[in-house]
Every structure is written in structure tokens, then in C-alpha cells.
Design a protein around this motif. Structure first.
Motif, PDB file in Angstrom:
ATOM      1  N   TRP A   1      -9.506  -2.832   6.584  1.00  0.00           N
ATOM      2  CA  TRP A   1      -9.423  -3.840   5.501  1.00  0.00           C
ATOM      3  C   TRP A   1      -8.388  -5.009   6.058  1.00  0.00           C
ATOM      4  N   GLN A   2      -7.363  -4.548   6.802  1.00  0.00           N
ATOM      5  CA  GLN A   2      -6.644  -5.551   7.468  1.00  0.00           C
ATOM      6  C   GLN A   2      -7.050  -6.560   8.335  1.00  0.00           C
ATOM      7  N   GLU A   3      -8.150  -6.051   8.826  1.00  0.00           N
ATOM      8  CA  GLU A   3      -9.025  -7.072   9.806  1.00  0.00           C
ATOM      9  C   GLU A   3      -9.848  -7.895   8.813  1.00  0.00           C
ATOM     10  N   LYS A   4     -10.680  -7.498   7.805  1.00  0.00           N
ATOM     11  CA  LYS A   4     -11.354  -8.195   6.857  1.00  0.00           C
ATOM     12  C   LYS A   4     -10.615  -9.296   6.021  1.00  0.00           C
ATOM     13  N   TYR A   5      -9.137  -8.882   5.916  1.00  0.00           N
ATOM     14  CA  TYR A   5      -8.178  -9.668   5.121  1.00  0.00           C
ATOM     15  C   TYR A   5      -6.963 -10.043   6.095  1.00  0.00           C
ATOM     16  N   PRO A   6      -7.184 -10.890   7.104  1.00  0.00           N
ATOM     17  CA  PRO A   6      -6.125 -11.284   8.123  1.00  0.00           C
ATOM     18  C   PRO A   6      -4.917 -11.996   7.225  1.00  0.00           C
ATOM     19  N   ASP A   7      -5.341 -12.622   6.385  1.00  0.00           N
ATOM     20  CA  ASP A   7      -4.315 -13.650   5.870  1.00  0.00           C
ATOM     21  C   ASP A   7      -3.350 -13.012   4.660  1.00  0.00           C
ATOM     22  N   VAL A   8      -3.695 -11.680   4.308  1.00  0.00           N
ATOM     23  CA  VAL A   8      -2.929 -10.938   3.251  1.00  0.00           C
ATOM     24  C   VAL A   8      -1.852  -9.882   3.859  1.00  0.00           C
ATOM     25  N   PRO A   9      -0.512 -10.278   3.961  1.00  0.00           N
ATOM     26  CA  PRO A   9       0.411  -9.650   4.442  1.00  0.00           C
ATOM     27  C   PRO A   9       0.525  -8.015   3.687  1.00  0.00           C
ATOM     28  N   VAL A  10       0.533  -7.304   4.525  1.00  0.00           N
ATOM     29  CA  VAL A  10       0.495  -5.853   3.981  1.00  0.00           C
ATOM     30  C   VAL A  10       1.986  -4.930   4.430  1.00  0.00           C
ATOM     31  N   GLU A  11       2.439  -4.350   3.417  1.00  0.00           N
ATOM     32  CA  GLU A  11       3.402  -3.666   3.666  1.00  0.00           C
ATOM     33  C   GLU A  11       3.098  -2.195   3.365  1.00  0.00           C
ATOM     34  N   ARG A  12       3.352  -1.343   4.374  1.00  0.00           N
ATOM     35  CA  ARG A  12       3.028   0.207   3.906  1.00  0.00           C
ATOM     36  C   ARG A  12       4.126   1.003   3.703  1.00  0.00           C
ATOM     37  N   VAL A  13       3.851   1.939   2.480  1.00  0.00           N
ATOM     38  CA  VAL A  13       4.925   2.889   2.034  1.00  0.00           C
ATOM     39  C   VAL A  13       4.473   4.107   2.237  1.00  0.00           C
TER      40      VAL A  13
ATOM     41  N   ALA B   1       0.850  -1.366  -0.089  1.00  0.00           N
ATOM     42  CA  ALA B   1       0.137  -0.030   0.052  1.00  0.00           C
ATOM     43  C   ALA B   1       1.018   1.136   0.128  1.00  0.00           C
ATOM     44  N   VAL B   2       0.796   2.078  -1.237  1.00  0.00           N
ATOM     45  CA  VAL B   2       1.633   3.039  -1.265  1.00  0.00           C
ATOM     46  C   VAL B   2       0.913   4.623  -1.114  1.00  0.00           C
ATOM     47  N   HIS B   3       1.400   5.215  -0.229  1.00  0.00           N
ATOM     48  CA  HIS B   3       0.768   6.547  -0.311  1.00  0.00           C
ATOM     49  C   HIS B   3       2.007   7.701  -0.331  1.00  0.00           C
ATOM     50  N   VAL B   4       1.861   8.681  -1.435  1.00  0.00           N
ATOM     51  CA  VAL B   4       2.800   9.494  -1.763  1.00  0.00           C
ATOM     52  C   VAL B   4       2.288  10.913  -1.482  1.00  0.00           C
ATOM     53  N   TRP B   5       3.254  11.620  -1.009  1.00  0.00           N
ATOM     54  CA  TRP B   5       2.876  12.896  -0.875  1.00  0.00           C
ATOM     55  C   TRP B   5       4.116  13.777  -1.041  1.00  0.00           C
ATOM     56  N   HIS B   6       3.738  15.243  -1.563  1.00  0.00           N
ATOM     57  CA  HIS B   6       4.642  16.088  -1.915  1.00  0.00           C
ATOM     58  C   HIS B   6       5.294  16.834  -0.616  1.00  0.00           C
ATOM     59  N   PRO B   7       7.036  17.006  -0.757  1.00  0.00           N
ATOM     60  CA  PRO B   7       7.568  17.540   0.274  1.00  0.00           C
ATOM     61  C   PRO B   7       6.811  18.839   0.363  1.00  0.00           C
ATOM     62  N   LEU B   8       7.022  19.416   1.615  1.00  0.00           N
ATOM     63  CA  LEU B   8       6.781  20.715   1.860  1.00  0.00           C
ATOM     64  C   LEU B   8       7.765  21.599   1.349  1.00  0.00           C
ATOM     65  N   PRO B   9       7.554  22.943   0.979  1.00  0.00           N
ATOM     66  CA  PRO B   9       8.245  23.951   0.340  1.00  0.00           C
ATOM     67  C   PRO B   9       9.127  24.636   1.741  1.00  0.00           C
ATOM     68  N   ALA B  10      10.114  25.144   1.524  1.00  0.00           N
ATOM     69  CA  ALA B  10      10.766  25.928   2.600  1.00  0.00           C
ATOM     70  C   ALA B  10      10.056  26.855   3.388  1.00  0.00           C
ATOM     71  N   TRP B  11       9.052  27.566   2.481  1.00  0.00           N
ATOM     72  CA  TRP B  11       8.268  28.621   2.926  1.00  0.00           C
ATOM     73  C   TRP B  11       6.927  28.398   2.731  1.00  0.00           C
ATOM     74  N   VAL B  12       5.938  28.581   3.472  1.00  0.00           N
ATOM     75  CA  VAL B  12       4.533  28.665   3.283  1.00  0.00           C
ATOM     76  C   VAL B  12       3.793  30.009   3.989  1.00  0.00           C
ATOM     77  N   GLY B  13       3.316  30.736   2.908  1.00  0.00           N
ATOM     78  CA  GLY B  13       2.691  31.904   3.147  1.00  0.00           C
ATOM     79  C   GLY B  13       3.378  32.801   4.122  1.00  0.00           C
ATOM     80  N   GLY B  14       4.795  33.059   3.550  1.00  0.00           N
ATOM     81  CA  GLY B  14       5.864  33.756   4.133  1.00  0.00           C
ATOM     82  C   GLY B  14       6.176  33.361   5.482  1.00  0.00           C
TER      83      GLY B  14
END
Length: 292
Positions: free
Chosen positions: A221-233, A182-195
Motif C-alpha cells: 500500500w505504501q508503494e501504491k500511495y507514495p504521497d500518503v505519510p504513514v506512521e506505524r504504531v 496504522a495501528v496494530h494492537v496485541w495482548h501482552p504475553l502472560p508470565a507463563w504459557v503451558g507451564g
């Protein structure tokens, strides 16, 4: 093998190409392990003869070739799943229209990533794109080998389409006996926000928030599918590029058609499009308007 009461079939677009046969192989395995029917469909486009009508001999030859492709596809399906009894259908008209119509009662529609200009085209092709945007069922575009090791990769961003993709990804990993990445991607915060200057503590807190978001999305979902190994990224960067990177070692990538980074008016988001063009493995696209 799971047996369903529903009559919904796994539908495959056939056009005589090697890519279409890869799609047939993937779909045959899917239909066999889910106890579903396999329907092979070819749509014969009208010939562009302008004012001239094709001869009866030419019509017969095109008809013969179309049925030959369908029977070759049926043989390929039985090679993968000997107990399967594929159904074949020859339609007349536009392939996209035919497959969208078939998707109304399909469990999913499967196509190859490139072909002879019938069901598939250059790169992902206009057919795959149109189906992913408009089909009534999930769409699988088979890129590369139909049989691959590795995990089922799913992109998670908290959107409605992403939630449906997560549900399908858990189910797919369970049926295939695979682990889920399961992959969640986010954009790094800029050095400045709103000054205001942001320090490293702000970035650490932001990343922790994204880890919490992913954990919340996976909890039930992990409770519903306990036999599915899940790796979080939780990864930083561009969503499409990171998912393409993870697809390199995946057996399947599952995404929603439009996530939080898309515009409401777009039927197919940039992430889905990028995967359909560049993923080396099959891509399953789920839209939030679909039945499944």
C-alpha cells in the motif's frame, strides 16, 4: 476533484436531527472531493395508531415535515459544497430497511450517531449498528464534528476485513491529503504459557513479530500511495480501547467489521461496536462481504 464513471452515490440518512445534519456535512465534502452524487434519504415510519387511522390532515403534516427535513439537509450540503446538486428521496417504511436497500448501489452510506429515533438513536443507535452489520457498502457513522484535523486511523490485524479497511484508509488519506496512522494492537504475553516461564527476551521477540506483521501489511500500500505519510504504531493492550484512544485526535477511524478477535458468527465485532459507541470522531466500517 476526482470524477468517477460509476453512478454510485454517497447516501445519507436524514431525520431532522442535528446529528443527521453533521452526517450531511461530512457526506457533502466526501461527495464533492470524489466527484460523486449525493443522495439524501428519509424513511417515514408507519404511525402506530392500532385500530385508528390517522386523519388526512395529520398525514399531510407529517409528509410536509419530512420534505422540510430533506430540503434543510440539501441546503446544509450546499453550504459545505456549493457546486453540489443533492438529490432527495422520501421512502415509506423502516429506516434500516430503506438504507440497506440504498446501500446496494451506494458508494457508502452515512448516518449520524444519534437523532430523533428515525435513522439514529441513543449512542450509536440501532440503525447505525444494523447498517454496519448488514449494509452492502461501507458505512460511516459521524460522531462529533464532521470536520476535524488529524490523521486517518486504521486498525490492522491481518484479517480479511482489516485488509479491506486498510485499502479504504489509504484511499481516504490520499483524497483528504491526510497522514495515515496504522495501528496494530496485541495482548501482552502472560508470565507463563503451558507451564513454561517466559522471560523478557520472549516478549521482545513477540513484539518484533508484531512489528514485522504490520510492515508486511503496509508494504504494498505504501508503494501504491507514495504521497500518503504513514506512521506505524504497535501497541499493547485491548484493541478496542487503544483504537478509541487514538480516535481522540483523529479525523476518521477505519475498521473492518470483524477481525481476528471476533467470532465467525458475529456480523459486527466488539472493536467496531466499541468505536461506534465511544469514538469522538467519524467511524468508517468495512465488511469483507461488501462490494467496495
Amino acid at each position: 476533484m476526482r470524477v468517477h464513471n460509476e453512478q454510485d452515490a454517497v447516501v445519507v440518512g436524514v431525520d431532522g436531527s442535528g446529528s443527521a445534519l453533521d452526517a450531511v456535512a461530512w457526506a457533502a465534502k466526501e461527495a464533492a472531493r470524489r466527484g460523486r452524487r449525493l443522495l439524501l434519504v428519509h424513511a417515514q415510519l408507519p404511525l402506530p395508531f392500532d385500530d385508528l387511522e390517522p386523519t388526512e390532515r395529520l398525514r399531510d403534516e407529517l409528509h410536509r415535515v419530512a420534505w422540510q427535513w430533506l430540503h434543510e439537509a440539501a441546503d446544509a450540503a450546499r453550504d459545505v459544497a456549493p457546486d453540489l446538486h443533492p438529490e432527495v428521496r422520501l421512502d415509506q417504511g423502516d429506516p434500516v430497511t430503506a438504507l440497506i436497500a440504498a446501500s446496494a448501489s451506494a458508494y457508502e452510506v452515512v448516518v449520524g450517531s444519534r437523532g430523533y429515533g428515525g435513522f439514529t438513536g441513543v449512542m450509536a443507535g440501532s440503525t447505525a449498528m444494523a447498517l454496519s452489520a448488514h449494509a452492502h457498502s461501507p458505512v460511516v457513522v459521524v460522531r462529533g464534528s464532521a470536520v476535524r484535523p488529524g490523521p486517518v486511523v486504521v486498525g490492522v490485524d491481518g484479517s480479511a476485513a482489516s485488509e479491506l479497511a486498510l485499502a479504504r484508509a489509504f484511499d481516504q488519506a490520499d483524497v483528504e491529503g491526510a497522514r495515515l496512522l496504522a495501528v496494530h494492537v496485541w495482548h501482552p504475553l502472560p508470565a507463563w504459557v503451558g507451564g513454561i516461564a517466559l522471560d523478557e527476551r520472549d516478549r521482545v521477540e513477540a513484539e518484533a513479530e508484531h512489528h514485522r506483521l504490520l510492515s508486511e501489511r503496509l508494504a504494498g500500500w505504501q508503494e501504491k500511495y507514495p504521497d500518503v505519510p504513514v506512521e506505524r504504531v504497535v501497541a499493547r493492550g485491548h484493541v478496542a480501547q487503544r483504537l478509541v484512544d487514538y480516535s481522540d485526535t483523529a479525523r476518521l477511524v477505519v475498521v473492518g467489521s470483524r477481525g481476528r478477535d471476533g467470532f465467525a458468527g458475529l456480523l459486527l465485532g466488539s472493536t467496531s461496536q466499541a468505536l461506534l459507541h465511544h469514538s469522538p470522531c467519524p467511524v468508517l466500517v468495512v465488511r469483507d462481504e461488501q462490494r467496495h
